[in-house]
Design an enzyme around this catalytic site. Structure first.
Site, PDB file in Angstrom:
ATOM      1  CB  CYS A   2      -0.886   0.039   1.239  1.00 43.19           C
ATOM      2  SG  CYS A   2      -2.027  -1.331   1.310  1.00 43.19           S
ATOM      3  NE  ARG A  28       4.718   1.899  -0.966  1.00 45.05           N
ATOM      4  CZ  ARG A  28       5.479   1.938   0.116  1.00 45.05           C
ATOM      5  NH1 ARG A  28       6.674   2.459   0.058  1.00 45.05           N
ATOM      6  NH2 ARG A  28       5.040   1.466   1.263  1.00 45.05           N
ATOM      7  CD1 TRP A  74       0.087  -5.541  -3.843  1.00 52.11           C
ATOM      8  CD2 TRP A  74       0.068  -6.505  -1.818  1.00 52.11           C
ATOM      9  NE1 TRP A  74       0.662  -6.786  -3.951  1.00 52.11           N
ATOM     10  CE2 TRP A  74       0.661  -7.390  -2.737  1.00 52.11           C
ATOM     11  CE3 TRP A  74      -0.055  -6.901  -0.481  1.00 52.11           C
ATOM     12  CZ2 TRP A  74       1.132  -8.647  -2.371  1.00 52.11           C
ATOM     13  CZ3 TRP A  74       0.420  -8.151  -0.115  1.00 52.11           C
ATOM     14  CH2 TRP A  74       0.997  -9.005  -1.058  1.00 52.11           C
ATOM     15  CG  ASN A 100       1.571   0.876   4.313  1.00 51.53           C
ATOM     16  OD1 ASN A 100       1.313  -0.322   4.188  1.00 51.53           O
ATOM     17  ND2 ASN A 100       2.735   1.392   3.984  1.00 51.53           N
ATOM     18  N   GLY A 101      -0.413  -1.072   6.457  1.00 58.54           N
ATOM     19  CA  GLY A 101      -0.072  -1.950   7.579  1.00 58.54           C
ATOM     20  C   GLY A 101      -1.215  -2.880   7.893  1.00 58.54           C
ATOM     21  CD  GLU A 475      18.134 -12.697  -6.517  1.00 53.88           C
ATOM     22  OE1 GLU A 475      17.339 -13.120  -5.664  1.00 53.88           O
ATOM     23  OE2 GLU A 475      17.891 -11.705  -7.223  1.00 53.88           O
ATOM     24  CE  LYS A 479      15.224 -10.437  -9.096  1.00 55.66           C
ATOM     25  NZ  LYS A 479      15.734 -10.445  -7.792  1.00 55.66           N
ATOM     26  CD  GLU A 482      11.103 -10.987  -7.932  1.00 56.66           C
ATOM     27  OE1 GLU A 482      10.683 -10.158  -7.127  1.00 56.66           O
ATOM     28  OE2 GLU A 482      12.278 -11.004  -8.345  1.00 56.66           O
ATOM     29  CG  HIS A 498      21.199 -36.166  -2.418  1.00 52.71           C
ATOM     30  ND1 HIS A 498      21.572 -37.380  -1.892  1.00 52.71           N
ATOM     31  CD2 HIS A 498      22.343 -35.502  -2.692  1.00 52.71           C
ATOM     32  CE1 HIS A 498      22.891 -37.431  -1.819  1.00 52.71           C
ATOM     33  NE2 HIS A 498      23.388 -36.303  -2.307  1.00 52.71           N
ATOM     34  CE  LYS A 592      12.173  -2.355  -5.066  1.00 50.75           C
ATOM     35  NZ  LYS A 592      13.047  -3.444  -5.553  1.00 50.75           N
TER      36      LYS A 592
HETATM   37  C1  F6R Z   1      12.922  -9.979  -5.219  1.00 50.39           C
HETATM   38  C2  F6R Z   1      12.881  -9.011  -4.146  1.00 50.39           C
HETATM   39  C3  F6R Z   1      12.361  -9.440  -2.831  1.00 50.39           C
HETATM   40  C4  F6R Z   1      13.021  -8.610  -1.720  1.00 50.39           C
HETATM   41  C5  F6R Z   1      12.357  -8.910  -0.368  1.00 50.39           C
HETATM   42  C6  F6R Z   1      13.003  -8.113   0.728  1.00 50.39           C
HETATM   43  O1  F6R Z   1      13.462  -9.426  -6.384  1.00 50.39           O
HETATM   44  O2  F6R Z   1      13.213  -7.869  -4.329  1.00 50.39           O
HETATM   45  O3  F6R Z   1      12.525 -10.802  -2.609  1.00 50.39           O
HETATM   46  O4  F6R Z   1      14.369  -8.912  -1.661  1.00 50.39           O
HETATM   47  O5  F6R Z   1      11.006  -8.600  -0.435  1.00 50.39           O
HETATM   48  O6  F6R Z   1      12.919  -6.744   0.476  1.00 50.39           O
HETATM   49  P1  F6R Z   1      13.923  -5.737   1.139  1.00 50.39           P
HETATM   50  O7  F6R Z   1      15.268  -5.986   0.541  1.00 50.39           O
HETATM   51  O8  F6R Z   1      13.384  -4.378   0.811  1.00 50.39           O
HETATM   52  O9  F6R Z   1      13.904  -6.033   2.603  1.00 50.39           O
END
Ligand code: F6R
Length: 597
Positions: A2, A28, A74, A100-101, A475, A479, A482, A498, A592
């Site tokens: 949000c 966001r 959101w 927000n929250g 990681e 990517k 997502e 395994h 985000k």
């Molecule tokens: C994926 C991504 C998320 C963040 C996670 C933590 O590309 O960006 O997995 O890494 O939500 O966010 P931060 O780093 O802001 O604590």
């Protein structure tokens, strides 16, 4: 997650300002939006699902006034529909709220309001409960007292703004979620938002509302008046105005089609920026590391993968006992948290609820708390005993790229510093930055976009790595998941036999991360095992190998190779996403800044 944007201005048509601010918060993540504005002593409300039109005139909301609140939602409590979108009006229509929250005890409060006050709710949200309670409290209390009583009732992490039609004021409160006030010098307007980029075009002077603080803002005598206070004692607080170092242009797309590719290209320079660390802070980190019995690196999602990578580097370069943990899992291991423990939280935003909560827990158990973050004055920075900043500039794409490699760079710097080899670490990183700068060129991107064409129809993709490249495999999977929506999973090469080997069929694409290090032969053996079961091997390596069906060359970067290895995978994920007509900047269902648990 949000986004809140609100303003008071001498200008009597703030609707466009609010729309512009909300557009800036789009990154966001959101699924509905809304605006409330006071016009002729009445609150006018507009809510809609879907995207905010770029042209404010396309929003069917004919209203003008000089005080307004806006919100991008959101969905958490209740589905995506206009009833659940913010702002929510109180029953008497005198108050509107954006929030927000999460209010954890909202069900209990809602029951109380229904049973004791016959209050009628119009949404399924926790937010409506806040404004409902405020209306009831205001029947007998002045604003500050009502806000104090209200906040005492609420459990959870939140920030909110109530628009009060009677007093024409904005009433703010914060407990765990960010609320930042932008204060232009001429005092003819004021902005409140969840994030600075929403208003940085107008001012870089900001006030951070802290936890357990409230504020009342209004327009009087052609000037904005603001009043900040402690929510426990209601005593006045003098807030410090801080100048933020955000270049308004860095929050714009410029000539790039998407923020994700813009931010990938910004890695040409971001490693150099991460390298520019204050030596005395680095020294303090090392002193604390040396005193500690163990160091725990924590983070969520991508940041947790950086935590694993950093832990590998520490294990390689130092004799310190280091662990890594997902932020939300730390609370299940309370017994290992005590005074001789250092917790290093890694977070781009510095606002991730689970990471903040883990730090609060660590503090409670007497640990020394530190962080590696991209956002100065974020909640994490303010809550930790020591902070290092990655200085990557605003990251807007949901999929983290430049912040990730920046965090890894700082992790590398800390490991070298802790091993008393800081200069060597700096030299290596500076070289890595230069290699990335050379690597990011149109020809390289084009080559990867050709590979993206081959892989766009894949149903599954796997990524394997060993040692510090194991978290890079994890990681890489994040990517790909997502932005491409392809099922992708990362494994440690040694784990294949395994279980995961059973997933390999003819032409299954497998990315094999093979740095020129002591893991090389073993990861190549893993690649051969996959190839002999029909898998299609894409080698990410400084050297070619006959096991590879396709070679994605990366420069040789020694212990910093994991940083370099991520770059082609980020580009690959981006191009597959675009080919599939996805929006790489706003993956479905994701936000985000994850400010709720
Ligand atoms: C994926 C991504 C998320 C963040 C996670 C933590 O590309 O960006 O997995 O890494 O939500 O966010 P931060 O780093 O802001 O604590």
């Amino acid at each position: 997650m949000c986004g809140i944007f609100s303003t008071i201005s001498l200008d009597t048509n703030v609707k466009n300002l609010v729309v512009e601010g909300l557009k800036k918060l789009e990154y966001r993540g959101y699924d509905s939006f809304g605006i409330s504005l006071i016009q002729n002593n009445k609150i006018k409300n507009f809510k809609s699902t879907g995207e905010i039109p770029s042209d404010p005139s396309k929003i069917e909301f004919e209203a003008s006034g000089s005080i307004a609140i806006g919100h991008t939602r959101w969905a958490t409590h209740g589905g995506v529909n206009t009833a659940n979108a913010h702002p929510h009006l109180s029953q008497n229509q005198q108050y509107a709220i954006v929030h927000n929250g999460i209010i954890e005890n909202y069900t209990k409060l809602k029951q109380e309001l229904i049973q004791e006050h016959n209050y009628q709710f119009h949404s399924e949200t926790d937010t409506e409960v806040i404004v409902a309670y405020f209306q009831i409290l205001k029947e007998n209390l002045a604003t500050k007292q009502a806000l104090q009583t209200l906040c005492k009732k609420l459990q959870g992490r939140y920030s909110f703004i109530i628009l009060d039609n009677n007093t024409q004021e904005l009433i703010l409160a914060r407990q765990g979620s960010p609320l930042i006030i932008g204060v232009p010098k001429d005092e003819t307007s004021i902005f409140i938002a969840s994030d600075v980029p929403a208003f940085v075009k107008y001012t870089q002077n900001v006030i951070y509302l802290d936890d357990n603080q409230g504020a009342i803002l209004k327009l009087a005598d052609q000037k904005i008046q603001s009043h900040y206070f402690d929510l426990d004692t209601l005593t006045e607080i003098q807030k410090r105005i801080i100048k933020v170092e955000i270049n308004p242009e860095e929050t714009e797309l410029g000539e790039h089609p998407h923020f994700m590719i813009k931010e990938i290209w910004e890695q040409k320079d971001s490693i150099r920026k991460a390298l520019e660390q204050d030596l005395s802070t680095l020294k303090q980190f090392v002193e604390k590391f040396n005193e500690a019995e163990k160091i725990i690196f924590i983070g969520c999602g991508t940041a947790h993968k950086v935590a694993i990578c950093t832990q590998y580097l520490f294990a390689k370069l130092t004799k310190k006992i280091t662990l890594h943990e997902i932020s939300s899992e730390l609370k299940h291991q309370k017994n290992i948290l005590y005074s001789k423990t250092i917790v290093v939280a890694i977070s781009q935003s510095g606002e991730t609820a689970e990471t903040l909560e883990a730090i609060e827990l660590a503090k409670k158990h007497g640990c020394f708390t530190t962080c590696i973050t991209n956002v100065r004055e974020s909640s994490l920075d303010r809550n930790c005993d020591l902070s290092l900043f990655i200085k990557a500039g605003t990251e807007k794409a949901v999929a983290s790229t430049k912040a990730t490699t920046g965090q890894m760079a700082i992790g590398s710097l800390l490991a070298f510093a802790c091993a008393d080899r800081l200069n060597e670490g700096k030299f290596l990183l500076s070289n890595t930055g230069a290699l990335i700068n050379d690597m990011l060129n149109p020809r390289y991107e084009d080559k990867i976009s050709q590979l993206a064409k081959e892989l766009r129809y894949a149903q599954n993709m796997y990524i394997i790595g060993k040692g510090a490249n194991y978290p890079i495999a994890l990681e890489s999977a994040i990517k790909l998941q997502e932005v491409t929506y392809i099922h992708a999973e990362g494994f440690a090469g040694g784990e294949l036999k395994h279980g995961p080997l059973a997933l390999i069929t003819k032409q299954t694409p497998v990315l094999v991360i093979a740095s020129n290090d002591d893991c090389f032969q073993e990861i190549i053996s893993n690649a051969i095992e996959i190839k002999s079961r029909g898998g299609y091997i894409i080698g990410i390596s400084p050297v070619n190998n006959e096991a590879f069906d396709y070679w994605l060359k990366v420069p040789e970067a020694g212990l910093d190779s994991p940083i370099i290895n991520l770059i082609p995978i980020q580009i690959l994920a981006y191009h597959i996403s675009v080919l599939k007509d996805n929006n790489p900047d706003k993956p479905r269902n994701l936000a985000k800044s994850v400010t709720v648990k």
